[in-house]
Design a protein around this motif. Sequence first.
Motif, PDB file in Angstrom:
ATOM      1  N   UNK A   1       0.816  -1.215   0.000  1.00  0.00           N
ATOM      2  CA  UNK A   1       0.000   0.000   0.000  1.00  0.00           C
ATOM      3  C   UNK A   1       0.849   1.264   0.000  1.00  0.00           C
ATOM      4  N   UNK A   2       2.069   1.196   0.533  1.00  0.00           N
ATOM      5  CA  UNK A   2       2.918   2.385   0.571  1.00  0.00           C
ATOM      6  C   UNK A   2       3.499   2.719  -0.792  1.00  0.00           C
ATOM      7  N   UNK A   3       3.646   1.727  -1.661  1.00  0.00           N
ATOM      8  CA  UNK A   3       4.175   1.985  -3.000  1.00  0.00           C
ATOM      9  C   UNK A   3       3.072   2.281  -4.007  1.00  0.00           C
ATOM     10  N   UNK A   4       1.887   1.727  -3.788  1.00  0.00           N
ATOM     11  CA  UNK A   4       0.781   1.992  -4.707  1.00  0.00           C
ATOM     12  C   UNK A   4       0.096   3.320  -4.409  1.00  0.00           C
ATOM     13  N   UNK A   5       0.052   3.702  -3.152  1.00  0.00           N
ATOM     14  CA  UNK A   5      -0.643   4.927  -2.749  1.00  0.00           C
ATOM     15  C   UNK A   5       0.370   5.919  -2.191  1.00  0.00           C
ATOM     16  N   UNK A   6       0.149   7.159  -2.514  1.00  0.00           N
ATOM     17  CA  UNK A   6       0.977   8.205  -1.927  1.00  0.00           C
ATOM     18  C   UNK A   6       0.522   8.480  -0.497  1.00  0.00           C
ATOM     19  N   UNK A   7       1.323   9.241   0.213  1.00  0.00           N
ATOM     20  CA  UNK A   7       0.966   9.560   1.596  1.00  0.00           C
ATOM     21  C   UNK A   7      -0.316  10.379   1.664  1.00  0.00           C
TER      22      UNK A   7
ATOM     23  N   UNK B   1      -3.290   7.990   1.194  1.00  0.00           N
ATOM     24  CA  UNK B   1      -3.560   7.217   2.402  1.00  0.00           C
ATOM     25  C   UNK B   1      -4.237   8.066   3.470  1.00  0.00           C
ATOM     26  N   UNK B   2      -3.820   9.318   3.583  1.00  0.00           N
ATOM     27  CA  UNK B   2      -4.445  10.194   4.571  1.00  0.00           C
ATOM     28  C   UNK B   2      -5.862  10.580   4.170  1.00  0.00           C
ATOM     29  N   UNK B   3      -6.157  10.535   2.861  1.00  0.00           N
ATOM     30  CA  UNK B   3      -7.517  10.847   2.420  1.00  0.00           C
ATOM     31  C   UNK B   3      -8.516   9.774   2.841  1.00  0.00           C
ATOM     32  N   UNK B   4      -8.025   8.580   3.180  1.00  0.00           N
ATOM     33  CA  UNK B   4      -8.930   7.523   3.628  1.00  0.00           C
ATOM     34  C   UNK B   4      -9.543   7.831   4.984  1.00  0.00           C
ATOM     35  N   UNK B   5      -8.877   8.644   5.761  1.00  0.00           N
ATOM     36  CA  UNK B   5      -9.412   9.038   7.067  1.00  0.00           C
ATOM     37  C   UNK B   5     -10.000  10.435   6.937  1.00  0.00           C
TER      38      UNK B   5
END
Length: 341
Positions: A57-63, A66-70
Amino acid sequence: MRRENGSCPLMPEEVGLLLRAMAYPSQTIIYLAGSETFGGQRLLIPLRALFPNLVDRTTLCSETELLDLVSPEAPLLADNIFRPALQKSEQQVIDEWKKAGPRPRPLPPPPDRPIYQHEKEGWYAWITETDKEPDPSPMDLRKQAHRLIWDALDYMVSVEAHAFIPGFNNDGSGWPDFSGLVIGQRLYERASSRTYRPDKKKIATLFNIMRDDMYHPKRNWTLSVKEHLNRSLSEDGLIWQSLLSKPKSFLSHPLPECSCRIPSVEIPKQIKGKDGRILYGGEEQCPKWMHSARAGGAIDNDKESAEDNEDAVEQLESDVTDVTSCLTSLIDHDEEWDPND
Protein backbone atom coordinates in the motif's frame (compact mmCIF):
# COMPACT_ATOMS: atom_id res chain seq x y z
CA MET A 1 10.99 -27.34 16.52
CA ARG A 2 8.24 -24.75 16.18
CA ARG A 3 8.93 -24.55 12.48
CA GLU A 4 8.50 -28.28 12.02
CA ASN A 5 5.21 -28.13 13.91
CA GLY A 6 3.87 -25.52 11.50
CA SER A 7 3.83 -22.72 14.09
CA CYS A 8 6.15 -20.39 12.17
CA PRO A 9 4.96 -18.20 9.29
CA LEU A 10 6.17 -18.51 5.74
CA MET A 11 8.85 -15.91 5.12
CA PRO A 12 8.68 -13.73 1.98
CA GLU A 13 11.65 -15.55 0.46
CA GLU A 14 9.93 -18.92 0.89
CA VAL A 15 6.71 -17.63 -0.63
CA GLY A 16 8.70 -16.41 -3.63
CA LEU A 17 10.29 -19.83 -4.09
CA LEU A 18 6.88 -21.50 -3.88
CA LEU A 19 5.45 -19.17 -6.51
CA ARG A 20 8.42 -19.75 -8.77
CA ALA A 21 7.95 -23.51 -8.38
CA MET A 22 4.34 -23.00 -9.50
CA ALA A 23 5.73 -21.45 -12.72
CA TYR A 24 4.55 -17.91 -12.03
CA PRO A 25 6.49 -15.54 -14.31
CA SER A 26 8.84 -13.00 -12.79
CA GLN A 27 6.68 -10.15 -14.16
CA THR A 28 3.79 -11.18 -11.90
CA ILE A 29 2.49 -8.32 -9.77
CA ILE A 30 2.48 -9.36 -6.11
CA TYR A 31 0.70 -7.33 -3.46
CA LEU A 32 2.13 -7.87 0.01
CA ALA A 33 -0.44 -7.31 2.75
CA GLY A 34 0.96 -6.34 6.13
CA SER A 35 4.50 -5.82 4.87
CA GLU A 36 5.57 -4.23 8.17
CA THR A 37 4.89 -7.53 9.94
CA PHE A 38 7.99 -9.15 8.47
CA GLY A 39 10.40 -6.63 9.95
CA GLY A 40 11.05 -4.06 7.25
CA GLN A 41 12.26 -3.90 3.69
CA ARG A 42 15.43 -5.85 4.40
CA LEU A 43 13.59 -9.17 4.59
CA LEU A 44 11.73 -8.38 1.36
CA ILE A 45 14.91 -8.17 -0.74
CA PRO A 46 14.93 -11.89 -1.73
CA LEU A 47 11.26 -11.80 -2.75
CA ARG A 48 11.76 -8.58 -4.71
CA ALA A 49 14.73 -10.16 -6.48
CA LEU A 50 12.50 -13.03 -7.64
CA PHE A 51 9.49 -10.83 -8.46
CA PRO A 52 10.47 -7.20 -9.12
CA ASN A 53 6.82 -6.11 -9.32
CA LEU A 54 6.38 -6.47 -5.56
CA VAL A 55 4.11 -3.74 -4.22
CA ASP A 56 2.27 -2.83 -1.05
CA ARG A 57 0.00 0.00 0.00
CA THR A 58 2.92 2.38 0.57
CA THR A 59 4.18 1.98 -3.00
CA LEU A 60 0.78 1.99 -4.71
CA CYS A 61 -0.64 4.93 -2.75
CA SER A 62 0.98 8.20 -1.93
CA GLU A 63 0.97 9.56 1.60
CA THR A 64 -1.75 12.03 0.64
CA GLU A 65 -3.97 9.27 -0.75
CA LEU A 66 -3.56 7.22 2.40
CA LEU A 67 -4.44 10.19 4.57
CA ASP A 68 -7.52 10.85 2.42
CA LEU A 69 -8.93 7.52 3.63
CA VAL A 70 -9.41 9.04 7.07
CA SER A 71 -11.61 12.02 7.71
CA PRO A 72 -10.06 15.39 8.56
CA GLU A 73 -8.70 15.15 12.07
CA ALA A 74 -8.24 17.88 14.61
CA PRO A 75 -4.69 18.35 15.89
CA LEU A 76 -3.96 16.74 19.22
CA LEU A 77 -2.15 18.42 22.06
CA ALA A 78 1.20 16.79 22.58
CA ASP A 79 1.05 16.47 26.36
CA ASN A 80 3.09 13.31 26.68
CA ILE A 81 6.15 14.38 24.72
CA PHE A 82 9.31 13.57 26.62
CA ARG A 83 11.37 16.64 27.33
CA PRO A 84 14.97 16.09 28.48
CA ALA A 85 16.38 18.05 31.37
CA LEU A 86 17.76 21.47 30.60
CA GLN A 87 21.49 21.49 30.00
CA LYS A 88 23.53 23.64 32.37
CA SER A 89 25.82 26.25 30.98
CA GLU A 90 29.57 26.12 31.52
CA GLN A 91 29.44 29.05 33.94
CA GLN A 92 26.76 27.34 36.04
CA VAL A 93 28.88 24.21 36.27
CA ILE A 94 31.90 26.26 37.40
CA ASP A 95 29.87 28.09 40.03
CA GLU A 96 28.49 24.83 41.42
CA TRP A 97 31.99 23.43 41.53
CA LYS A 98 33.25 26.39 43.55
CA LYS A 99 30.34 26.17 46.00
CA ALA A 100 30.52 22.40 46.41
CA GLY A 101 32.45 22.47 49.70
CA PRO A 102 35.99 21.87 50.95
CA ARG A 103 38.54 20.11 48.82
CA PRO A 104 39.60 17.43 47.95
CA ARG A 105 36.42 16.64 46.06
CA PRO A 106 35.73 13.94 43.50
CA LEU A 107 35.62 14.94 39.90
CA PRO A 108 32.18 15.71 38.55
CA PRO A 109 30.54 12.95 36.51
CA PRO A 110 30.77 13.18 32.75
CA PRO A 111 27.88 14.87 31.01
CA ASP A 112 24.89 12.68 30.20
CA ARG A 113 24.32 11.52 26.69
CA PRO A 114 21.44 13.40 25.06
CA ILE A 115 18.19 11.41 24.98
CA TYR A 116 16.60 11.45 21.55
CA GLN A 117 12.91 11.46 20.79
CA HIS A 118 12.83 8.01 19.16
CA GLU A 119 14.20 6.52 22.39
CA LYS A 120 11.10 7.63 24.26
CA GLU A 121 8.41 6.24 21.97
CA GLY A 122 6.33 3.15 22.48
CA TRP A 123 7.13 0.82 25.34
CA TYR A 124 10.67 2.23 25.53
CA ALA A 125 9.19 5.31 27.18
CA TRP A 126 7.89 3.51 30.26
CA ILE A 127 9.62 0.13 30.53
CA THR A 128 12.61 1.59 32.42
CA GLU A 129 10.59 4.01 34.54
CA THR A 130 7.40 2.24 35.65
CA ASP A 131 6.27 -1.33 36.22
CA LYS A 132 2.82 -0.91 34.68
CA GLU A 133 1.97 0.09 31.17
CA PRO A 134 0.33 3.52 31.12
CA ASP A 135 -3.00 4.17 29.46
CA PRO A 136 -2.75 4.84 25.72
CA SER A 137 -2.61 8.48 24.80
CA PRO A 138 -4.97 10.05 22.24
CA MET A 139 -2.17 9.91 19.69
CA ASP A 140 -1.70 6.17 20.31
CA LEU A 141 -5.43 5.58 19.84
CA ARG A 142 -5.38 7.56 16.62
CA LYS A 143 -2.45 5.52 15.30
CA GLN A 144 -4.28 2.30 16.14
CA ALA A 145 -7.33 3.54 14.23
CA HIS A 146 -5.12 4.33 11.24
CA ARG A 147 -3.65 0.83 11.33
CA LEU A 148 -7.15 -0.65 11.23
CA ILE A 149 -7.91 1.41 8.12
CA TRP A 150 -4.68 0.28 6.44
CA ASP A 151 -5.51 -3.34 7.35
CA ALA A 152 -8.97 -2.91 5.83
CA LEU A 153 -7.33 -1.70 2.61
CA ASP A 154 -5.06 -4.76 2.55
CA TYR A 155 -8.08 -6.95 3.23
CA MET A 156 -10.04 -5.59 0.26
CA VAL A 157 -7.10 -6.06 -2.11
CA SER A 158 -6.51 -9.61 -0.83
CA VAL A 159 -10.15 -10.59 -1.28
CA GLU A 160 -10.26 -9.32 -4.87
CA ALA A 161 -6.85 -10.71 -5.87
CA HIS A 162 -6.52 -13.27 -8.67
CA ALA A 163 -4.67 -15.65 -6.32
CA PHE A 164 -4.01 -15.58 -2.59
CA ILE A 165 -1.44 -17.46 -0.55
CA PRO A 166 -1.40 -16.95 3.25
CA GLY A 167 1.89 -16.34 4.95
CA PHE A 168 0.56 -17.21 8.38
CA ASN A 169 -2.81 -18.39 9.66
CA ASN A 170 -4.19 -20.75 12.30
CA ASP A 171 -1.90 -19.43 15.00
CA GLY A 172 -3.76 -21.47 17.63
CA SER A 173 -5.01 -18.48 19.61
CA GLY A 174 -8.64 -19.22 18.77
CA TRP A 175 -9.19 -15.70 17.42
CA PRO A 176 -9.77 -14.97 13.72
CA ASP A 177 -6.59 -13.92 11.96
CA PHE A 178 -6.18 -11.81 8.83
CA SER A 179 -5.41 -14.67 6.45
CA GLY A 180 -8.20 -16.84 7.83
CA LEU A 181 -10.76 -14.07 7.31
CA VAL A 182 -9.55 -13.52 3.74
CA ILE A 183 -9.74 -17.25 2.97
CA GLY A 184 -13.28 -17.46 4.38
CA GLN A 185 -14.45 -14.39 2.46
CA ARG A 186 -13.00 -15.66 -0.82
CA LEU A 187 -14.57 -19.07 -0.23
CA TYR A 188 -17.96 -17.50 0.46
CA GLU A 189 -17.98 -15.06 -2.46
CA ARG A 190 -16.09 -17.05 -5.11
CA ALA A 191 -15.44 -20.65 -4.20
CA SER A 192 -13.67 -21.14 -7.54
CA SER A 193 -11.08 -18.44 -6.80
CA ARG A 194 -7.46 -19.55 -6.60
CA THR A 195 -6.83 -19.63 -2.85
CA TYR A 196 -3.87 -21.71 -1.75
CA ARG A 197 -4.07 -23.45 1.62
CA PRO A 198 -0.55 -24.78 2.20
CA ASP A 199 0.21 -27.07 5.10
CA LYS A 200 3.10 -25.37 6.89
CA LYS A 201 4.34 -28.68 8.27
CA LYS A 202 4.61 -30.12 4.78
CA ILE A 203 6.19 -26.93 3.45
CA ALA A 204 8.77 -26.91 6.27
CA THR A 205 9.68 -30.51 5.43
CA LEU A 206 10.12 -29.63 1.77
CA PHE A 207 12.35 -26.66 2.55
CA ASN A 208 14.47 -28.70 4.94
CA ILE A 209 15.25 -31.07 2.08
CA MET A 210 16.83 -28.36 -0.09
CA ARG A 211 17.92 -25.83 2.53
CA ASP A 212 21.53 -25.86 1.27
CA ASP A 213 20.62 -24.96 -2.31
CA MET A 214 17.23 -23.25 -2.25
CA TYR A 215 17.58 -21.36 -5.53
CA HIS A 216 18.49 -24.42 -7.59
CA PRO A 217 15.93 -27.04 -6.57
CA LYS A 218 15.72 -30.44 -8.16
CA ARG A 219 12.87 -31.38 -10.41
CA ASN A 220 11.41 -33.81 -7.88
CA TRP A 221 11.19 -31.02 -5.31
CA THR A 222 9.41 -28.73 -7.76
CA LEU A 223 6.93 -31.47 -8.64
CA SER A 224 6.27 -32.11 -4.94
CA VAL A 225 5.54 -28.42 -4.34
CA LYS A 226 3.20 -28.27 -7.34
CA GLU A 227 1.35 -31.37 -6.21
CA HIS A 228 0.91 -30.08 -2.67
CA LEU A 229 -0.28 -26.60 -3.68
CA ASN A 230 -2.60 -27.95 -6.37
CA ARG A 231 -4.13 -30.34 -3.85
CA SER A 232 -4.71 -27.39 -1.52
CA LEU A 233 -6.91 -25.88 -4.24
CA SER A 234 -9.03 -29.02 -4.56
CA GLU A 235 -11.51 -30.76 -2.27
CA ASP A 236 -8.66 -32.09 -0.14
CA GLY A 237 -7.63 -28.52 0.67
CA LEU A 238 -11.19 -27.57 1.62
CA ILE A 239 -11.55 -30.59 3.89
CA TRP A 240 -8.18 -29.96 5.53
CA GLN A 241 -9.03 -26.29 6.05
CA SER A 242 -12.39 -27.16 7.58
CA LEU A 243 -10.81 -29.65 9.99
CA LEU A 244 -8.13 -27.19 11.05
CA SER A 245 -9.83 -23.80 11.06
CA LYS A 246 -13.57 -24.26 11.42
CA PRO A 247 -13.62 -25.49 15.05
CA LYS A 248 -11.72 -22.32 16.04
CA SER A 249 -13.23 -19.74 13.71
CA PHE A 250 -16.42 -20.16 11.71
CA LEU A 251 -15.55 -17.13 9.58
CA SER A 252 -12.47 -18.84 8.18
CA HIS A 253 -14.58 -21.64 6.66
CA PRO A 254 -18.28 -20.65 6.39
CA LEU A 255 -19.33 -23.82 4.58
CA PRO A 256 -21.69 -25.61 4.27
CA GLU A 257 -23.79 -23.37 6.54
CA CYS A 258 -23.53 -20.39 4.18
CA SER A 259 -23.86 -22.38 0.95
CA CYS A 260 -26.86 -23.23 -1.20
CA ARG A 261 -28.98 -26.19 -0.10
CA ILE A 262 -29.16 -29.10 -2.53
CA PRO A 263 -30.68 -32.57 -2.11
CA SER A 264 -28.35 -35.07 -0.50
CA VAL A 265 -28.92 -37.52 -3.39
CA GLU A 266 -26.89 -35.32 -5.72
CA ILE A 267 -23.92 -35.14 -3.34
CA PRO A 268 -21.21 -37.68 -4.15
CA LYS A 269 -19.93 -37.79 -0.57
CA GLN A 270 -20.41 -36.12 2.76
CA ILE A 271 -17.58 -35.81 5.25
CA LYS A 272 -18.43 -35.19 8.88
CA GLY A 273 -16.25 -34.18 11.77
CA LYS A 274 -16.06 -35.67 15.24
CA ASP A 275 -18.84 -33.40 16.48
CA GLY A 276 -21.21 -34.52 13.72
CA ARG A 277 -20.97 -31.36 11.66
CA ILE A 278 -20.70 -31.76 7.91
CA LEU A 279 -17.29 -30.54 6.79
CA TYR A 280 -17.74 -31.02 3.06
CA GLY A 281 -20.93 -31.55 1.09
CA GLY A 282 -24.39 -30.06 1.11
CA GLU A 283 -27.14 -30.31 3.68
CA GLU A 284 -30.85 -30.81 3.23
CA GLN A 285 -31.67 -28.32 5.96
CA CYS A 286 -29.92 -25.69 8.01
CA PRO A 287 -27.99 -26.83 11.10
CA LYS A 288 -29.70 -26.73 14.48
CA TRP A 289 -27.57 -23.87 15.79
CA MET A 290 -28.62 -21.73 12.83
CA HIS A 291 -32.30 -22.54 13.52
CA SER A 292 -31.94 -21.46 17.15
CA ALA A 293 -30.13 -18.28 16.12
CA ARG A 294 -32.80 -17.55 13.53
CA ALA A 295 -35.57 -18.16 16.07
CA GLY A 296 -33.88 -15.83 18.53
CA GLY A 297 -33.58 -13.19 15.84
CA ALA A 298 -37.24 -13.64 14.86
CA ILE A 299 -38.35 -13.21 18.49
CA ASP A 300 -36.30 -10.05 18.79
CA ASN A 301 -37.75 -8.75 15.53
CA ASP A 302 -41.29 -9.53 16.71
CA LYS A 303 -40.66 -7.66 19.95
CA GLU A 304 -39.26 -4.68 18.08
CA SER A 305 -42.18 -4.67 15.62
CA ALA A 306 -44.70 -4.92 18.49
CA GLU A 307 -43.03 -2.01 20.26
CA ASP A 308 -43.07 0.00 17.03
CA ASN A 309 -46.79 -0.75 16.56
CA GLU A 310 -47.55 0.32 20.12
CA ASP A 311 -45.64 3.55 19.58
CA ALA A 312 -47.52 4.16 16.33
CA VAL A 313 -50.90 3.57 18.03
CA GLU A 314 -50.00 5.91 20.87
CA GLN A 315 -48.85 8.55 18.40
CA LEU A 316 -52.08 8.16 16.39
CA GLU A 317 -54.23 8.49 19.53
CA SER A 318 -52.34 11.59 20.58
CA ASP A 319 -52.81 13.10 17.11
CA VAL A 320 -56.56 12.37 17.19
CA THR A 321 -56.81 13.96 20.63
CA ASP A 322 -54.99 17.06 19.41
CA VAL A 323 -57.27 17.38 16.37
CA THR A 324 -60.41 16.95 18.51
CA SER A 325 -59.30 19.59 20.99
CA CYS A 326 -58.49 21.95 18.14
CA LEU A 327 -61.94 21.51 16.56
CA THR A 328 -63.64 21.99 19.93
CA SER A 329 -61.79 25.24 20.52
CA LEU A 330 -62.78 26.49 17.06
CA ILE A 331 -66.47 25.68 17.68
CA ASP A 332 -66.41 27.46 21.02
CA HIS A 333 -64.81 30.45 19.37
CA ASP A 334 -67.53 30.54 16.68
CA GLU A 335 -70.30 30.45 19.28
CA GLU A 336 -68.80 33.37 21.17
CA TRP A 337 -68.24 35.47 18.06
CA ASP A 338 -70.92 38.10 17.37
CA PRO A 339 -71.08 39.77 13.92
CA ASN A 340 -72.55 42.99 15.41
CA ASP A 341 -69.47 43.45 17.59
